[in-house]
Design a protein around this motif. Sequence first.
Motif, PDB file in Angstrom:
ATOM      1  N   GLY A  33       0.824  -1.213   0.000  1.00  8.70           N
ATOM      2  CA  GLY A  33       0.000   0.000   0.000  1.00  8.70           C
ATOM      3  C   GLY A  33       0.848   1.248   0.000  1.00  8.70           C
ATOM      4  O   GLY A  33       1.532   1.541  -0.964  1.00  8.70           O
ATOM      5  N   TRP A  34       0.834   1.976   1.129  1.00  9.72           N
ATOM      6  CA  TRP A  34       1.545   3.245   1.237  1.00  9.72           C
ATOM      7  C   TRP A  34       2.204   3.337   2.605  1.00  9.72           C
ATOM      8  O   TRP A  34       1.697   2.815   3.585  1.00  9.72           O
ATOM      9  CB  TRP A  34       0.577   4.415   1.091  1.00  9.72           C
ATOM     10  CG  TRP A  34      -0.252   4.374  -0.142  1.00  9.72           C
ATOM     11  CD1 TRP A  34      -1.457   3.761  -0.288  1.00  9.72           C
ATOM     12  CD2 TRP A  34       0.039   4.957  -1.406  1.00  9.72           C
ATOM     13  NE1 TRP A  34      -1.929   3.931  -1.565  1.00  9.72           N
ATOM     14  CE2 TRP A  34      -1.032   4.668  -2.267  1.00  9.72           C
ATOM     15  CE3 TRP A  34       1.102   5.716  -1.883  1.00  9.72           C
ATOM     16  CZ2 TRP A  34      -1.069   5.104  -3.585  1.00  9.72           C
ATOM     17  CZ3 TRP A  34       1.066   6.148  -3.190  1.00  9.72           C
ATOM     18  CH2 TRP A  34      -0.007   5.839  -4.024  1.00  9.72           C
ATOM     19  N   SER A  35       3.328   4.045   2.674  1.00  6.02           N
ATOM     20  CA  SER A  35       4.021   4.285   3.928  1.00  6.02           C
ATOM     21  C   SER A  35       4.359   5.774   3.996  1.00  6.02           C
ATOM     22  O   SER A  35       4.904   6.334   3.048  1.00  6.02           O
ATOM     23  CB  SER A  35       5.299   3.451   3.996  1.00  6.02           C
ATOM     24  OG  SER A  35       5.983   3.693   5.195  1.00  6.02           O
ATOM     25  N   LEU A  36       4.027   6.401   5.127  1.00  9.64           N
ATOM     26  CA  LEU A  36       4.256   7.830   5.296  1.00  9.64           C
ATOM     27  C   LEU A  36       4.885   8.111   6.646  1.00  9.64           C
ATOM     28  O   LEU A  36       4.710   7.336   7.590  1.00  9.64           O
ATOM     29  CB  LEU A  36       2.931   8.606   5.274  1.00  9.64           C
ATOM     30  CG  LEU A  36       2.062   8.648   4.063  1.00  9.64           C
ATOM     31  CD1 LEU A  36       1.213   7.432   3.952  1.00  9.64           C
ATOM     32  CD2 LEU A  36       1.192   9.867   4.131  1.00  9.64           C
ATOM     33  N   GLU A  37       5.588   9.224   6.743  1.00  8.70           N
ATOM     34  CA  GLU A  37       6.001   9.784   8.019  1.00  8.70           C
ATOM     35  C   GLU A  37       5.310  11.131   8.128  1.00  8.70           C
ATOM     36  O   GLU A  37       5.449  11.983   7.250  1.00  8.70           O
ATOM     37  CB  GLU A  37       7.518   9.922   8.112  1.00  8.70           C
ATOM     38  CG  GLU A  37       8.192   8.588   8.317  1.00  8.70           C
ATOM     39  CD  GLU A  37       9.669   8.709   8.666  1.00  8.70           C
ATOM     40  OE1 GLU A  37      10.221   9.836   8.671  1.00  8.70           O
ATOM     41  OE2 GLU A  37      10.279   7.668   8.928  1.00  8.70           O
ATOM     42  N   VAL A  38       4.538  11.289   9.195  1.00 11.42           N
ATOM     43  CA  VAL A  38       3.730  12.486   9.383  1.00 11.42           C
ATOM     44  C   VAL A  38       4.209  13.214  10.631  1.00 11.42           C
ATOM     45  O   VAL A  38       4.374  12.595  11.689  1.00 11.42           O
ATOM     46  CB  VAL A  38       2.234  12.114   9.524  1.00 11.42           C
ATOM     47  CG1 VAL A  38       1.384  13.352   9.712  1.00 11.42           C
ATOM     48  CG2 VAL A  38       1.757  11.326   8.309  1.00 11.42           C
ATOM     49  N   GLU A  39       4.437  14.525  10.491  1.00  9.03           N
ATOM     50  CA  GLU A  39       4.836  15.363  11.622  1.00  9.03           C
ATOM     51  C   GLU A  39       3.566  15.880  12.295  1.00  9.03           C
ATOM     52  O   GLU A  39       2.684  16.435  11.645  1.00  9.03           O
ATOM     53  CB  GLU A  39       5.689  16.548  11.148  1.00  9.03           C
ATOM     54  CG  GLU A  39       6.897  16.155  10.321  1.00  9.03           C
ATOM     55  CD  GLU A  39       7.879  15.260  11.056  1.00  9.03           C
ATOM     56  OE1 GLU A  39       8.140  15.517  12.244  1.00  9.03           O
ATOM     57  OE2 GLU A  39       8.373  14.303  10.440  1.00  9.03           O
ATOM     58  N   VAL A  40       3.493  15.664  13.624  1.00  8.97           N
ATOM     59  CA  VAL A  40       2.288  15.975  14.386  1.00  8.97           C
ATOM     60  C   VAL A  40       2.632  16.903  15.545  1.00  8.97           C
ATOM     61  O   VAL A  40       3.666  16.728  16.201  1.00  8.97           O
ATOM     62  CB  VAL A  40       1.668  14.659  14.931  1.00  8.97           C
ATOM     63  CG1 VAL A  40       0.528  14.930  15.878  1.00  8.97           C
ATOM     64  CG2 VAL A  40       1.209  13.784  13.780  1.00  8.97           C
ATOM     65  N   LEU A  41       1.772  17.873  15.804  1.00  8.29           N
ATOM     66  CA  LEU A  41       1.904  18.733  16.973  1.00  8.29           C
ATOM     67  C   LEU A  41       1.320  17.985  18.164  1.00  8.29           C
ATOM     68  O   LEU A  41       0.125  17.732  18.223  1.00  8.29           O
ATOM     69  CB  LEU A  41       1.157  20.050  16.750  1.00  8.29           C
ATOM     70  CG  LEU A  41       1.091  20.999  17.944  1.00  8.29           C
ATOM     71  CD1 LEU A  41       2.489  21.461  18.345  1.00  8.29           C
ATOM     72  CD2 LEU A  41       0.197  22.180  17.618  1.00  8.29           C
ATOM     73  N   GLU A  42       2.180  17.585  19.107  1.00  7.36           N
ATOM     74  CA  GLU A  42       1.710  16.841  20.282  1.00  7.36           C
ATOM     75  C   GLU A  42       1.355  17.747  21.448  1.00  7.36           C
ATOM     76  O   GLU A  42       0.412  17.477  22.175  1.00  7.36           O
ATOM     77  CB  GLU A  42       2.755  15.808  20.720  1.00  7.36           C
ATOM     78  CG  GLU A  42       2.802  14.607  19.818  1.00  7.36           C
ATOM     79  CD  GLU A  42       3.361  13.380  20.511  1.00  7.36           C
ATOM     80  OE1 GLU A  42       4.158  13.516  21.462  1.00  7.36           O
ATOM     81  OE2 GLU A  42       2.998  12.274  20.073  1.00  7.36           O
ATOM     82  N   LEU A  43       2.114  18.813  21.641  1.00  7.02           N
ATOM     83  CA  LEU A  43       1.865  19.705  22.767  1.00  7.02           C
ATOM     84  C   LEU A  43       2.258  21.127  22.379  1.00  7.02           C
ATOM     85  O   LEU A  43       3.421  21.393  22.080  1.00  7.02           O
ATOM     86  CB  LEU A  43       2.670  19.251  23.997  1.00  7.02           C
ATOM     87  CG  LEU A  43       2.517  20.061  25.265  1.00  7.02           C
ATOM     88  CD1 LEU A  43       1.066  20.046  25.755  1.00  7.02           C
ATOM     89  CD2 LEU A  43       3.439  19.511  26.347  1.00  7.02           C
ATOM     90  N   SER A  44       1.288  22.010  22.376  1.00  7.99           N
ATOM     91  CA  SER A  44       1.546  23.396  22.018  1.00  7.99           C
ATOM     92  C   SER A  44       2.098  24.153  23.220  1.00  7.99           C
ATOM     93  O   SER A  44       1.569  24.049  24.331  1.00  7.99           O
ATOM     94  CB  SER A  44       0.244  24.041  21.543  1.00  7.99           C
ATOM     95  OG  SER A  44       0.487  25.365  21.143  1.00  7.99           O
ATOM     96  N   ARG A  45       3.201  24.907  22.994  1.00  7.25           N
ATOM     97  CA  ARG A  45       3.820  25.708  24.056  1.00  7.25           C
ATOM     98  C   ARG A  45       4.105  27.106  23.539  1.00  7.25           C
ATOM     99  O   ARG A  45       4.124  27.353  22.336  1.00  7.25           O
ATOM    100  CB  ARG A  45       5.131  25.057  24.515  1.00  7.25           C
ATOM    101  CG  ARG A  45       4.943  23.776  25.274  1.00  7.25           C
ATOM    102  CD  ARG A  45       6.253  23.334  25.850  1.00  7.25           C
ATOM    103  NE  ARG A  45       6.096  22.132  26.660  1.00  7.25           N
ATOM    104  CZ  ARG A  45       7.085  21.327  26.956  1.00  7.25           C
ATOM    105  NH1 ARG A  45       8.305  21.573  26.520  1.00  7.25           N
ATOM    106  NH2 ARG A  45       6.874  20.263  27.697  1.00  7.25           N
ATOM    107  N   VAL A  46       4.363  28.009  24.476  1.00  6.43           N
ATOM    108  CA  VAL A  46       4.758  29.368  24.138  1.00  6.43           C
ATOM    109  C   VAL A  46       6.169  29.551  24.653  1.00  6.43           C
ATOM    110  O   VAL A  46       6.426  29.259  25.833  1.00  6.43           O
ATOM    111  CB  VAL A  46       3.791  30.395  24.771  1.00  6.43           C
ATOM    112  CG1 VAL A  46       4.266  31.810  24.505  1.00  6.43           C
ATOM    113  CG2 VAL A  46       2.385  30.187  24.248  1.00  6.43           C
TER     114      VAL A  46
END
Length: 127
Positions: free
Chosen positions: A72-85
């Motif tokens: 099928g398909w293989s991807l690497e996805v960048e995800v925001l896990e914890l938003s900080r300032v």
Amino acid sequence: MSNTRNPSESHNSQSSPRTTNKDTADKDTTEHTTRRRRPRPMEVLRDACAQLGELTGMSAENVSSFEQTEDGWSLEVEVLELSRVPDTMSLMATYQVELDPDGELTGYRRVRRYERGRADSHRSGGR
């Protein structure tokens, strides 16, 4: 009465080819509908990010790797896990996402976690 039989027999013999043609058309239609169109890469990317976001509750920021595989398909996805300032301190993660040939998510796993503002610490071969 023999005339009644002959027309019905000839009618039956005439309807057989029609039935065969209809059966062939039905078969072609059935094969066409069961043989689904393979999704385009952009459709796969969008759907993968949406499916991952729905499963994890986190928003996908971008796709850093994408390839078609035998399964099928293989991807690497960048995800925001914890938003900080400030934003550069937010926690990001890279998820390995596997999809079937139709673009349906079959599995995922986190392979890396990092702060948004940090660069990879890979060294060059000569240094």
